[in-house]
Design a protein around this motif. Structure first.
Motif, mmCIF file in Angstrom:
data_model
loop_
_atom_site.group_PDB
_atom_site.id
_atom_site.type_symbol
_atom_site.label_atom_id
_atom_site.label_comp_id
_atom_site.label_asym_id
_atom_site.label_seq_id
_atom_site.Cartn_x
_atom_site.Cartn_y
_atom_site.Cartn_z
ATOM 1 N N TRP A 31 0.730 -1.088 -0.073
ATOM 2 C CA TRP A 31 0.083 0.049 -0.203
ATOM 3 C C TRP A 31 0.949 1.221 -0.068
ATOM 4 O O TRP A 31 0.414 2.185 -0.500
ATOM 5 C CB TRP A 31 -0.965 -0.145 1.137
ATOM 6 N N LYS A 32 1.870 1.123 0.537
ATOM 7 C CA LYS A 32 3.001 2.086 0.548
ATOM 8 C C LYS A 32 3.239 3.027 -0.990
ATOM 9 O O LYS A 32 3.009 4.025 -1.184
ATOM 10 C CB LYS A 32 4.187 1.924 1.287
ATOM 11 N N LYS A 33 3.271 1.795 -1.905
ATOM 12 C CA LYS A 33 3.399 2.217 -3.319
ATOM 13 C C LYS A 33 2.134 2.596 -3.919
ATOM 14 O O LYS A 33 2.116 3.658 -4.664
ATOM 15 C CB LYS A 33 3.795 1.021 -4.149
ATOM 16 N N ARG A 34 0.876 1.938 -3.789
ATOM 17 C CA ARG A 34 -0.233 2.360 -4.069
ATOM 18 C C ARG A 34 -0.845 3.492 -3.927
ATOM 19 O O ARG A 34 -1.708 4.284 -4.575
ATOM 20 C CB ARG A 34 -0.929 1.232 -4.084
ATOM 21 N N ARG A 35 -0.673 4.163 -2.620
ATOM 22 C CA ARG A 35 -1.365 5.205 -1.972
ATOM 23 C C ARG A 35 -0.732 6.490 -2.769
ATOM 24 O O ARG A 35 -1.512 7.434 -2.338
ATOM 25 C CB ARG A 35 -1.095 5.088 -0.532
ATOM 26 N N GLU A 36 0.355 6.287 -3.178
ATOM 27 C CA GLU A 36 0.768 7.752 -3.604
ATOM 28 C C GLU A 36 0.083 7.883 -5.016
ATOM 29 O O GLU A 36 -0.027 9.192 -5.569
ATOM 30 C CB GLU A 36 2.366 7.493 -4.234
ATOM 31 N N HIS A 37 -0.753 7.180 -5.830
ATOM 32 C CA HIS A 37 -1.413 7.555 -7.000
ATOM 33 C C HIS A 37 -2.843 7.061 -6.852
ATOM 34 O O HIS A 37 -3.193 6.281 -7.443
ATOM 35 C CB HIS A 37 -0.862 6.595 -7.931
ATOM 36 N N LYS A 38 -3.708 7.887 -5.891
ATOM 37 C CA LYS A 38 -4.815 7.690 -5.833
ATOM 38 C C LYS A 38 -5.642 7.667 -7.043
ATOM 39 O O LYS A 38 -6.610 6.932 -7.238
ATOM 40 C CB LYS A 38 -5.181 8.780 -4.669
ATOM 41 N N TYR A 85 -10.156 2.553 -1.678
ATOM 42 C CA TYR A 85 -8.855 3.173 -1.334
ATOM 43 C C TYR A 85 -9.070 3.712 -0.003
ATOM 44 O O TYR A 85 -8.119 3.930 0.662
ATOM 45 C CB TYR A 85 -8.903 4.695 -2.478
ATOM 46 N N GLU A 102 -6.549 2.884 2.783
ATOM 47 C CA GLU A 102 -5.773 3.882 3.481
ATOM 48 C C GLU A 102 -5.942 3.884 4.936
ATOM 49 O O GLU A 102 -5.056 4.200 5.972
ATOM 50 C CB GLU A 102 -6.270 4.916 3.062
#
Length: 95
Positions: free
Chosen positions: A15-22, A76, A80
């Motif tokens: 999630w650290k990678k995915r959360r940057e590109h909402k 999301y 989060e």
């Protein structure tokens, strides 16, 4: 390290990678319903392309895409929230 801790660690990394590109995350969740809408519509007209009703087809795409975007936002927010809870638990565990 038990299985739950390993799973949480993997989730934190993922999630650290995915959360940057909402926007990208939500858009991808909104795209898959388009394919379902097209297939569902073609199924309802028995694959007879001349029978396409543009208004009904457009409405179906709008509805399916809206549901996909709603699902993307909900997913999301859920991920989060879990990420923030795991970070807080990790910080209190380390202290």
């Amino acid at each position: 390290m038990n299985r739950l801790e390993e799973r949480n660690r993997k989730f934190l990394t993922y999630w650290k990678k995915r959360r940057e590109h909402k926007r990208k995350y939500v858009a991808l969740a909104g795209v898959w319903p388009l394919f379902i809408a097209i297939l569902a519509y073609l199924w309802t007209i028995d694959l007879k392309l001349p029978d396409i009703d543009v208004v009904q087809f457009g409405l179906q795409i709008i509805v399916y895409t809206s549901v996909g975007v709603w699902y993307g936002l909900w997913s999301y927010k859920k991920h989060e929230k879990m990420y923030q809870e795991l970070l807080a638990a990790k910080d209190t565990e380390q202290a």
